[in-house]
Enzyme design. Structure first.
Site, PDB file in Angstrom:
ATOM      1  CE  LYS A 206     -37.991  32.168  62.504  1.00  0.00           C
ATOM      2  NZ  LYS A 206     -38.868  31.939  61.353  1.00  0.00           N
ATOM      3  CD  GLU A 212     -23.081  30.776  56.671  1.00  0.00           C
ATOM      4  OE1 GLU A 212     -23.648  30.418  57.728  1.00  0.00           O
ATOM      5  OE2 GLU A 212     -23.356  30.305  55.557  1.00  0.00           O
ATOM      6  CD  GLU A 353     -34.717  31.556  51.563  1.00  0.00           C
ATOM      7  OE1 GLU A 353     -33.842  32.381  51.208  1.00  0.00           O
ATOM      8  OE2 GLU A 353     -34.935  31.285  52.749  1.00  0.00           O
ATOM      9  CG  HIS A 384     -25.999  52.214  29.332  1.00  0.00           C
ATOM     10  ND1 HIS A 384     -25.601  52.935  28.235  1.00  0.00           N
ATOM     11  CD2 HIS A 384     -26.958  52.941  29.941  1.00  0.00           C
ATOM     12  CE1 HIS A 384     -26.279  54.074  28.191  1.00  0.00           C
ATOM     13  NE2 HIS A 384     -27.114  54.106  29.214  1.00  0.00           N
ATOM     14  CE  LYS A 512     -29.315  28.753  57.690  1.00  0.00           C
ATOM     15  NZ  LYS A 512     -30.182  29.437  58.625  1.00  0.00           N
TER      16      LYS A 512
HETATM   17  C1  G6Q Z   1     -35.039  33.285  55.028  1.00  0.00           C
HETATM   18  C2  G6Q Z   1     -34.147  32.151  55.116  1.00  0.00           C
HETATM   19  C3  G6Q Z   1     -32.695  32.481  55.332  1.00  0.00           C
HETATM   20  C4  G6Q Z   1     -32.357  32.929  56.740  1.00  0.00           C
HETATM   21  C5  G6Q Z   1     -30.847  32.922  56.900  1.00  0.00           C
HETATM   22  C6  G6Q Z   1     -30.411  33.398  58.262  1.00  0.00           C
HETATM   23  O1  G6Q Z   1     -36.230  33.202  54.924  1.00  0.00           O
HETATM   24  O2  G6Q Z   1     -34.596  31.232  56.026  1.00  0.00           O
HETATM   25  O3  G6Q Z   1     -32.259  33.448  54.416  1.00  0.00           O
HETATM   26  O4  G6Q Z   1     -32.874  34.190  56.990  1.00  0.00           O
HETATM   27  O5  G6Q Z   1     -30.373  31.628  56.676  1.00  0.00           O
HETATM   28  O6  G6Q Z   1     -30.968  32.626  59.271  1.00  0.00           O
HETATM   29  P1  G6Q Z   1     -30.907  33.096  60.746  1.00  0.00           P
HETATM   30  O7  G6Q Z   1     -31.650  34.385  60.883  1.00  0.00           O
HETATM   31  O8  G6Q Z   1     -31.530  32.003  61.561  1.00  0.00           O
HETATM   32  O9  G6Q Z   1     -29.457  33.298  61.092  1.00  0.00           O
END
Ligand code: G6Q
Length: 548
Positions: A206, A212, A353, A384, A512
């Protein structure tokens, strides 16, 4: 004291808890033969049996009063209206718009978002159909056989979960893989068996700033260029899903291959958007749209059903009952379906979260428990392994059991055995085994005297462990959509009761930020002294090992 804990319904629930916390569900079932009908709900074939909970009709009335006192109906309306309910990030919360199959206009700051949503769905259809029918060709004019989704957290867990859940619907000619961990083993393992000529990467981020994901994406690009050093070919092998058009373009993504996200979709609520591109690649757009239809069914139910018949509301209130009155700190998700094996991981993020917060909407520390620890696994494996603690351990762990009545590919007597376990476990959690029953069982085995008396305490099960059972016809895209939306809304209801913002994630942002500082210090061999002695010691020992 907070507004919540001093509210009339909360106080009444506290009094009520004192009266009924010792009552055994065996007794409640004995007193009310209609308990199953009274405490179950149905949406088409999806049945929620919540009768095996430590509740009476009075409990439910009081919990519903609490929901009214906390304005749950008003908050539902606010979410569906596109109000800025994620106040710390100044954003609307509109995953419901992504599956708004009724196409009702939804305004964000005066603008209807539906035309953009529909255009994006059209773009996803166009793209995935080309990839699936072999019209999308790689640089050597071969069709794509492997799709690699590179993303983490919300840009990974939903697609992983749904792709696995819908495995029987997936194309046999297109294999979908996921890389989330920056540990090089993850991408190395995936790339090992792939051919760059027939591989397509979907970079999902996003923000397009997640270290990463960007590192994995760069590694994938290097791997690709090492075998075909022509940057022009990247357009045929890399697409991206992001809200950050600029950063994605700088990475080299062709603007035509960029699928836009919107800031009003939270990562963990985003599988319904282009973040679900890998799901649509795997199962096709018609099935992806069925997934959206299912979620929309649940959205409509949530938006319109009275609170007492509203599945997400009921599940949310039961969670509050156990977290805040019984002090249960955990909650288990137990799907009796191999294809739902990633659902507990997915819900762990969605729930923890969203509701892992300790400051309320007015910026004040809360004086009550909020989100529980969520864990789980496929039910049979759990039986189990960790069910022992659930049956006889000290903590109270409410659980949801999920099962499909019919398997798409039945084999001999497998499914009957599976279902027998579902029903038997839920019953055992509720009933337990009394001393009298345990004694009779041991006597039937021929034990007497000290041998019997010494073993007896270990064979007694207290029972009275609450479970909800979600039973549906088959695990298909529509059912999956309903289930996921059910949990999303349950989490929202709890966030409203607890007066927290379920849609920000400052703890994730912290992670982050922290790693970036340390990363700089890992360069070179110089000893580090800017942290506490433990962190300094660990970094310096790491540097030594690395050098050795
Ligand atoms: C989800 C969180 C988190 C996020 C990841 C990846 O609600 O905010 O899990 O999705 O940190 O973020 P990006 O999509 O920005 O890489």
């Amino acid at each position: 004291m907070s507004k919540l804990t001093t509210s009339a319904s909360w106080q009444a629930l506290q009094e009520h808890f004192k009266q009924i916390h010792g009552t055994h569900m065996r007794q409640l079932f004995a007193e009310d033969p209609k308990r199953f009908a009274r405490f179950s709900l149905q949406l088409d074939d999806l049945l929620l049996d919540y009768s095996k909970n430590r509740i009476t009709p009075t409990t439910l009335d009081l919990l519903l009063q609490l929901a009214h006192e906390c304005d749950v109906p008003k908050w539902i309306e606010r979410m569906f209206n596109g109000d800025i309910i994620n106040h710390t990030e100044h954003r609307a919360v509109l995953h419901i718009a992504l599956r708004n199959r009724a196409n009702r206009p939804i305004q964000v700051q005066g603008q209807d978002v539906m035309p953009d949503v529909n255009a994006m769905l059209g773009k996803i259809r166009g793209f995935t159909e080309q990839v699936r029918n072999g019209h999308w060709l790689g640089y050597s004019q071969q069709r794509i056989t492997d799709v690699v989704n590179i993303g983490v957290g919300g840009s990974d867990l939903g697609p992983v979960m749904a792709t696995e859940a819908l495995r029987p619907y997936a194309s046999r000619d297109l294999h979908v893989h996921f890389v989330s961990n920056v540990d090089e083993n993850h991408i190395t393992d995936v790339l090992e068996s792939l051919d760059p000529q027939t591989t397509l990467f979907i970079i999902v981020s996003k923000t397009f700033t997640t270290q990463e994901t960007l590192t994995n994406a760069e590694t994938a690009r290097e791997w690709f260029l090492a075998q075909h050093p022509d940057t022009a070919a990247i357009a045929k092998h890399f697409v991206a899903v992001s809200d950050n058009v600029k950063a994605a373009s700088e990475f080299g993504i062709d603007p035509d291959n960029l699928f836009k996200m919107w800031d009003w979709v939270g990562g963990r609520y985003s599988l319904w958007s282009a973040v679900g591109l890998s799901i649509a690649c795997a199962v096709g757009m018609d099935n992806f749209e069925q997934l959206l239809e299912g979620a929309h069914d649940m959205d409509e139910h949530f938006r319109t059903a009275p609170l007492e018949q509203n599945m997400p509301v009921i599940l949310g209130l039961l969670g509050v009952w156990y977290s805040n009155f019984f002090n249960a700190q955990t909650y288990a998700v137990l799907p009796y379906d191999q294809h739902l094996r990633f659902l507990p991981d997915y819900l762990r993020q969605a729930d923890m979260e969203s509701n892992g917060k300790s400051v309320d909407r007015e910026g004040k520390p809360v004086d009550y428990s909020t989100g529980p620890i969520v864990f789980g696994s496929v039910g049979i494996s759990g039986q189990h392994a960790f069910y022992q603690l659930m049956h006889q351990g000290t903590p109270l762990i409410p659980a949801d059991l999920l099962a499909a009545a019919v398997n798409l590919k039945p084999l001999r007597k497998h499914h009957e055995i599976l279902m027998a376990n579902v029903f038997a476990q839920a019953e055992a959690f509720m009933r337990g085994k009394t001393e009298k029953e345990a004694r009779a069982e041991l006597q039937a085995q021929g034990l007497t005297g000290d041998a019997l008396e010494n073993l007896l305490p270990y064979k007694v099960f207290a029972g009275n462990k609450p479970t909800n059972l979600l039973l549906f016809h088959t695990l298909n895209p529509r059912t999956l959509g309903r289930l996921v939306a059910l949990y999303e809304h349950k989490i929202f209801v709890q966030g409203v009761i607890w007066n927290i913002n379920s849609f920000d994630q400052w703890g994730v942002e912290l992670g982050k930020q922290l790693a970036k500082t340390v990363l700089g210090e890992l360069q070179g061999d110089a000893s580090v002294s800017s942290h506490d002695c433990s962190t300094n010691g660990l970094i310096n020992y790491y540097k030594k090992l690395r050098k050795d």
